[in-house]
Design a protein around this motif. Sequence first.
Motif, PDB file in Angstrom:
ATOM      1  N   ILE A 198      -1.140  16.137   3.206  1.00 42.99           N
ATOM      2  CA  ILE A 198      -2.567  16.480   3.161  1.00 42.99           C
ATOM      3  C   ILE A 198      -2.835  17.825   2.477  1.00 42.99           C
ATOM      4  CG2 ILE A 198      -4.575  17.045   4.587  1.00 42.99           C
ATOM      5  CD1 ILE A 198      -3.729  14.786   6.445  1.00 42.99           C
ATOM      6  N   PRO A 199      -2.109  18.899   2.788  1.00 45.40           N
ATOM      7  CA  PRO A 199      -2.417  20.178   2.112  1.00 45.40           C
ATOM      8  C   PRO A 199      -2.237  20.130   0.602  1.00 45.40           C
ATOM      9  CG  PRO A 199      -1.056  20.575   4.037  1.00 45.40           C
ATOM     10  CD  PRO A 199      -1.121  19.097   3.836  1.00 45.40           C
ATOM     11  N   SER A 200      -1.445  19.214   0.104  1.00 42.79           N
ATOM     12  CA  SER A 200      -1.225  19.143  -1.344  1.00 42.79           C
ATOM     13  C   SER A 200      -2.461  18.657  -2.096  1.00 42.79           C
ATOM     14  CB  SER A 200      -0.037  18.235  -1.650  1.00 42.79           C
ATOM     15  OG  SER A 200      -0.381  16.895  -1.374  1.00 42.79           O
ATOM     16  N   ILE A 201      -3.453  18.147  -1.381  1.00 43.55           N
ATOM     17  CA  ILE A 201      -4.678  17.701  -2.039  1.00 43.55           C
ATOM     18  C   ILE A 201      -5.329  18.870  -2.778  1.00 43.55           C
ATOM     19  CG2 ILE A 201      -7.024  16.841  -1.623  1.00 43.55           C
ATOM     20  CD1 ILE A 201      -5.851  15.178   0.681  1.00 43.55           C
ATOM     21  N   TRP A 202      -5.181  20.079  -2.247  1.00 44.99           N
ATOM     22  CA  TRP A 202      -5.835  21.239  -2.830  1.00 44.99           C
ATOM     23  C   TRP A 202      -4.959  22.012  -3.811  1.00 44.99           C
ATOM     24  CZ3 TRP A 202      -6.455  19.639   2.193  1.00 44.99           C
ATOM     25  CH2 TRP A 202      -7.734  19.177   2.499  1.00 44.99           C
TER      26      TRP A 202
ATOM     27  N   ARG B 226      -7.771  11.325  -7.079  1.00 46.29           N
ATOM     28  CA  ARG B 226      -6.624  10.395  -7.045  1.00 46.29           C
ATOM     29  C   ARG B 226      -5.595  10.812  -6.000  1.00 46.29           C
ATOM     30  NH1 ARG B 226      -5.693   8.371 -13.222  1.00 46.29           N
ATOM     31  NH2 ARG B 226      -7.728   7.404 -13.373  1.00 46.29           N
ATOM     32  N   ARG B 227      -5.389  12.109  -5.871  1.00 45.58           N
ATOM     33  CA  ARG B 227      -4.431  12.574  -4.862  1.00 45.58           C
ATOM     34  C   ARG B 227      -4.938  12.280  -3.457  1.00 45.58           C
ATOM     35  NH1 ARG B 227      -2.364  18.210  -6.121  1.00 45.58           N
ATOM     36  NH2 ARG B 227      -1.628  17.068  -7.919  1.00 45.58           N
ATOM     37  N   THR B 228      -6.236  12.428  -3.247  1.00 45.54           N
ATOM     38  CA  THR B 228      -6.821  12.100  -1.944  1.00 45.54           C
ATOM     39  C   THR B 228      -6.679  10.612  -1.657  1.00 45.54           C
ATOM     40  OG1 THR B 228      -8.408  13.906  -2.189  1.00 45.54           O
ATOM     41  CG2 THR B 228      -8.931  12.221  -0.573  1.00 45.54           C
ATOM     42  N   ALA B 229      -6.929   9.785  -2.657  1.00 42.61           N
ATOM     43  CA  ALA B 229      -6.771   8.333  -2.483  1.00 42.61           C
ATOM     44  C   ALA B 229      -5.316   7.982  -2.187  1.00 42.61           C
ATOM     45  CB  ALA B 229      -7.249   7.594  -3.728  1.00 42.61           C
ATOM     46  N   ALA B 230      -4.387   8.665  -2.840  1.00 41.54           N
ATOM     47  CA  ALA B 230      -2.964   8.396  -2.600  1.00 41.54           C
ATOM     48  C   ALA B 230      -2.575   8.779  -1.177  1.00 41.54           C
ATOM     49  CB  ALA B 230      -2.115   9.166  -3.606  1.00 41.54           C
ATOM     50  N   VAL B 231      -3.041   9.917  -0.707  1.00 38.88           N
ATOM     51  CA  VAL B 231      -2.736  10.330   0.669  1.00 38.88           C
ATOM     52  C   VAL B 231      -3.356   9.348   1.660  1.00 38.88           C
ATOM     53  CG1 VAL B 231      -3.124  12.132   2.400  1.00 38.88           C
ATOM     54  CG2 VAL B 231      -2.392  12.761   0.110  1.00 38.88           C
TER      55      VAL B 231
ATOM     56  N   VAL C  79       0.838  -1.202   0.000  1.00 37.31           N
ATOM     57  CA  VAL C  79       0.000   0.000   0.000  1.00 37.31           C
ATOM     58  C   VAL C  79       0.873   1.253   0.000  1.00 37.31           C
ATOM     59  CG1 VAL C  79      -1.666   1.306   1.386  1.00 37.31           C
ATOM     60  CG2 VAL C  79      -2.000  -1.123   1.026  1.00 37.31           C
ATOM     61  N   ALA C  80       1.994   1.224   0.700  1.00 40.60           N
ATOM     62  CA  ALA C  80       2.906   2.372   0.708  1.00 40.60           C
ATOM     63  C   ALA C  80       3.481   2.618  -0.685  1.00 40.60           C
ATOM     64  CB  ALA C  80       4.036   2.157   1.710  1.00 40.60           C
ATOM     65  N   MET C  81       3.896   1.558  -1.368  1.00 39.55           N
ATOM     66  CA  MET C  81       4.410   1.722  -2.730  1.00 39.55           C
ATOM     67  C   MET C  81       3.341   2.263  -3.668  1.00 39.55           C
ATOM     68  SD  MET C  81       6.933  -1.460  -3.629  1.00 39.55           S
ATOM     69  CE  MET C  81       5.783  -2.741  -3.196  1.00 39.55           C
ATOM     70  N   ALA C  82       2.151   1.694  -3.608  1.00 43.89           N
ATOM     71  CA  ALA C  82       1.064   2.135  -4.480  1.00 43.89           C
ATOM     72  C   ALA C  82       0.667   3.578  -4.175  1.00 43.89           C
ATOM     73  CB  ALA C  82      -0.137   1.204  -4.328  1.00 43.89           C
ATOM     74  N   GLY C  83       0.572   3.920  -2.899  1.00 45.89           N
ATOM     75  CA  GLY C  83       0.205   5.281  -2.528  1.00 45.89           C
ATOM     76  C   GLY C  83       1.251   6.297  -2.931  1.00 45.89           C
ATOM     77  N   GLY C  84       2.509   5.973  -2.709  1.00 50.19           N
ATOM     78  CA  GLY C  84       3.582   6.898  -3.089  1.00 50.19           C
ATOM     79  C   GLY C  84       3.672   7.098  -4.587  1.00 50.19           C
ATOM     80  N   LEU C  85       3.549   6.017  -5.350  1.00 48.31           N
ATOM     81  CA  LEU C  85       3.607   6.121  -6.807  1.00 48.31           C
ATOM     82  C   LEU C  85       2.410   6.902  -7.358  1.00 48.31           C
ATOM     83  CD1 LEU C  85       5.108   5.378  -9.383  1.00 48.31           C
ATOM     84  CD2 LEU C  85       3.758   3.276  -9.452  1.00 48.31           C
ATOM     85  N   THR C  86       1.232   6.623  -6.827  1.00 48.19           N
ATOM     86  CA  THR C  86       0.042   7.363  -7.258  1.00 48.19           C
ATOM     87  C   THR C  86       0.182   8.840  -6.909  1.00 48.19           C
ATOM     88  OG1 THR C  86      -1.316   5.394  -6.929  1.00 48.19           O
ATOM     89  CG2 THR C  86      -2.468   7.498  -7.048  1.00 48.19           C
ATOM     90  N   PHE C  87       0.716   9.131  -5.737  1.00 41.93           N
ATOM     91  CA  PHE C  87       0.901  10.514  -5.304  1.00 41.93           C
ATOM     92  C   PHE C  87       1.855  11.257  -6.234  1.00 41.93           C
ATOM     93  CE2 PHE C  87       2.586  13.754  -2.314  1.00 41.93           C
ATOM     94  CZ  PHE C  87       1.391  14.388  -2.028  1.00 41.93           C
TER      95      PHE C  87
END
Length: 131
Positions: A114-118, A84-89, A61-69
């Motif tokens: 979290i602030p990068s979502i916006w 997608r950014r929210t899902a990655a965070v 999950v860390a790899m998938a989240g970091g790559l998606t982010f």
Amino acid sequence: MTESERRPLLHWMGRMLARFVGLVFVLYGALLFFGNLIRYMGGNVDAPWWAIAWVLASGAVAMAGGLTFILTFDGPGPWRTRRRRTAAVAMMMLSSFVPSTVGAITFVLALLAIPSIWVRAEAAEIATTNG
């Protein structure tokens, strides 16, 4: 230097911090997943099956989240969405709940994301990425 002249630099610094957080999660997840997978395949593991599954799932999950982010900043146009950014965070925060002391550090890094979502992708960046 006026406030309007500082703004592009601060914007760039924020994006670089976000990319760094994504890269940390990709590397952390790879180490957690592949390092423990090799260790578990070698035998002599006295951990219960659910702990092994928890650690391996946290790494994946860390790899998938970091790559998606990272792709929400540097990927093609369709990847640069707030959803997608929210899902990655969320994936990065979820991967922080691994039974380890390192989990606290990764949780703080996920909080920084979290602030990068916006943050919006600029049209010039999307145009240079897509064409």
